[in-house]
Write a protein that holds these residues in place. Structure first.
Motif, PDB file in Angstrom:
ATOM      1  N   LEU A 244      76.302  43.456  38.050  1.00 14.55           N
ATOM      2  CA  LEU A 244      75.940  44.797  38.497  1.00 14.55           C
ATOM      3  C   LEU A 244      74.890  45.441  37.597  1.00 14.55           C
ATOM      4  CD1 LEU A 244      79.439  46.305  39.434  1.00 14.55           C
ATOM      5  CD2 LEU A 244      77.650  45.527  40.999  1.00 14.55           C
ATOM      6  N   PHE A 245      75.068  45.324  36.298  1.00 12.95           N
ATOM      7  CA  PHE A 245      74.213  46.047  35.363  1.00 12.95           C
ATOM      8  C   PHE A 245      72.943  45.271  35.000  1.00 12.95           C
ATOM      9  CE2 PHE A 245      78.031  48.443  35.038  1.00 12.95           C
ATOM     10  CZ  PHE A 245      77.661  49.711  34.628  1.00 12.95           C
ATOM     11  N   SER A 246      72.914  43.973  35.265  1.00 13.67           N
ATOM     12  CA  SER A 246      71.731  43.178  34.929  1.00 13.67           C
ATOM     13  C   SER A 246      70.757  43.036  36.087  1.00 13.67           C
ATOM     14  CB  SER A 246      72.158  41.781  34.444  1.00 13.67           C
ATOM     15  OG  SER A 246      72.931  41.870  33.273  1.00 13.67           O
ATOM     16  N   ASP A 247      71.161  43.481  37.266  1.00 16.60           N
ATOM     17  CA  ASP A 247      70.305  43.366  38.449  1.00 16.60           C
ATOM     18  C   ASP A 247      69.240  44.464  38.411  1.00 16.60           C
ATOM     19  OD1 ASP A 247      69.110  43.094  40.884  1.00 16.60           O
ATOM     20  OD2 ASP A 247      70.930  43.405  42.085  1.00 16.60           O
ATOM     21  N   PRO A 248      67.963  44.114  38.195  1.00 16.58           N
ATOM     22  CA  PRO A 248      66.923  45.150  38.095  1.00 16.58           C
ATOM     23  C   PRO A 248      66.739  45.951  39.375  1.00 16.58           C
ATOM     24  CG  PRO A 248      65.940  42.958  38.230  1.00 16.58           C
ATOM     25  CD  PRO A 248      67.408  42.757  38.052  1.00 16.58           C
ATOM     26  N   ALA A 249      67.170  45.389  40.504  1.00 15.73           N
ATOM     27  CA  ALA A 249      67.043  46.104  41.774  1.00 15.73           C
ATOM     28  C   ALA A 249      68.358  46.735  42.196  1.00 15.73           C
ATOM     29  CB  ALA A 249      66.557  45.148  42.866  1.00 15.73           C
TER      30      ALA A 249
END
Length: 445
Positions: A244-249
């Motif tokens: 969730l937190f590493s997805d840039p989009a």
């Protein structure tokens, strides 16, 4: 069974305290030796049919305290046999039991001596290899998919009889872990039944559900408290929040720059480091992400709360924040401090992602969803529950009713004995098993 006898010393009609004695070919074999939580009880060791000193083998299905919590007490009572488990479980035993010892009155030297004895007695084994035990008894360990290192145990006895102890059977698609293996057909299957009366939420939507709850919970800048077991559930949550937190989009790409995810459990941090060192036991998906340069147990804004001073500062932090802390059933540990401080705050959200045993504070808090009294006793004092309470079933570490039935069908046992479950779930699962394969599968009461 013609040539074997099983005595349930704990965890027969309860979810915690698992302990089972198999006697075959004149040998006493203990399967698990766990502690209880809530109102669960076990047979005291001084009432066992075999003295601990006369038990030559102890098999451990995995390293959760409700399966290993009395192992050191067993050693104190004279057990000097071999402790057999998977390599990963062996790596987890000392930190898990060292943490449990911190709540006793033993001196540091006494604790060190016990842990040294434990290490000397313990042996690790590979999955899906068959080994000779003694007097013609052979054993095989297979993946159970519950936590890192968890296994089912198959015993092949002289004369051709076979018994499988399921241990805690995991759900398919559990983060980090491979799905459970299927043992060869057996004469008797001793099967866990934790969720024998229900089906989990669709696990394919689990990440979306977690995202939705966190998005709503953080909208008022309050804290999200997640009680979680240091072993298993904490690492699964880190794995999912990494996505969730590493997805840039992703939806948290902007908010993720300021919302900390705090792992407020020193044991959980230690166990997470062990998980990172044992990546060969991860699922193909988790290993693939690691090879692509995305470590699935690490991301920006993930903080480890090691010391008590850091814990105190986190208690005073106003939020927003996501706090993962033990214990998983709110029976002790740092989550108690967070609950006492935050349950009276309507801006707080409490998210349960695991089983809550009867009689535990976690079960009491969860029952507020069903109209229960909005109050819980923590450290001997009543605390009002004004926080929002959520339950996310897709994160259960146990197989649900349908998965248990499908596993039994695949194993094709001659008979099934249900353990590790409360009476209601066991009754519901027994009724379905009774009609399985046209009633050819025998049920043992």
């Amino acid at each position: 069974m013609q040539n074997a006898r099983i005595t349930h010393l704990g965890g027969e009609k309860t979810v915690t305290g698992s302990c089972h004695l198999l006697q075959a070919s004149g040998i006493a074999i203990l399967i698990d030796c766990g502690s209880t939580q809530g109102t669960d009880t076990v047979v005291p060791m001084d009432q066992w049919p075999v003295h601990p000193a006369d038990i030559p083998f102890l098999f451990l299905t995995h390293a959760h305290i409700d399966h290993i919590g009395r192992v050191l007490g067993l050693i104190q009572r004279g057990f000097r046999g071999e402790i057999l488990c998977t390599h990963a479980t062996k790596a987890l035993l000392v930190p898990m039991l060292e943490d449990a010892l911190s709540f006793t009155h033993l001196s540091r030297r006494q604790m060190e001596h016990l842990l040294e004895e434990l290490d000397e007695l313990c042996w690790g084994f590979e999955y899906q290899e068959t080994f000779d035990l003694r007097k013609g008894i052979r054993f095989t360990l297979g993946r159970a998919g519950h936590i890192l290192g968890s296994c089912w145990i198959r015993f092949d006895l002289p004369g051709g009889e076979s018994i499988v102890f399921s241990g805690d059977l995991g759900a398919r698609g559990t983060p980090i872990l491979p799905d459970p293996d299927i043992p060869a057909p057996c004469d008797l299957l001793v099967l866990e039944s934790t969720y024998g009366d229900r089906r989990h939420e669709d696990r394919t939507n689990r990440l979306q559900q977690l995202q939705n709850i966190l998005q709503r919970a953080l909208s008022d800048n309050g804290k999200v408290l997640i009680p979680a077991f240091a072993l298993g559930r904490t690492q699964e949550l880190i794995y999912e929040m990494d996505r969730l937190f590493s997805d840039p989009a992703g939806i948290f790409s902007e908010r993720g720059s300021r919302v900390p995810v705090c792992i407020d459990t020193p044991l959980g941090l230690k166990i997470t480091r062990i998980h990172a060192e044992l990546s060969e036991y991860w699922s193909d998906e988790a290993q693939g992400r690691l090879k692509q340069g995305d470590h699935p147990l690490s991301f920006d804004r993930l903080y480890g709360v090691e010391t008590y001073e850091e814990h105190q500062r986190l208690l005073e932090f106003k939020g927003p924040a996501i706090v993962i802390a033990g214990s998983g059933m709110c029976t002790g540990g740092r989550i108690i401090d967070h609950l006492k401080a935050q349950l009276p705050n309507p801006a707080t959200d409490v998210l349960f992602v695991g089983y809550q045993a009867a009689g535990t504070p976690g079960r009491v808090i969860l029952q507020t969803l069903e109209g229960g009294k909005r109050e819980v006793v923590l450290d001997g004092k009543p605390v009002p529950v004004l926080a929002a309470v959520h339950q996310l079933g897709g994160y259960s570490g146990h197989a649900d009713q349908q998965e248990l039935l499908e596993w039994v069908k695949a194993v094709q046992p001659g008979a099934v004995k249900l353990v590790h479950g409360e009476p209601g779930p066991q009754r519901a699962l027994r009724e379905l098993l009774d009609g399985l394969d046209g009633g050819r599968t025998k049920l043992c009461v």
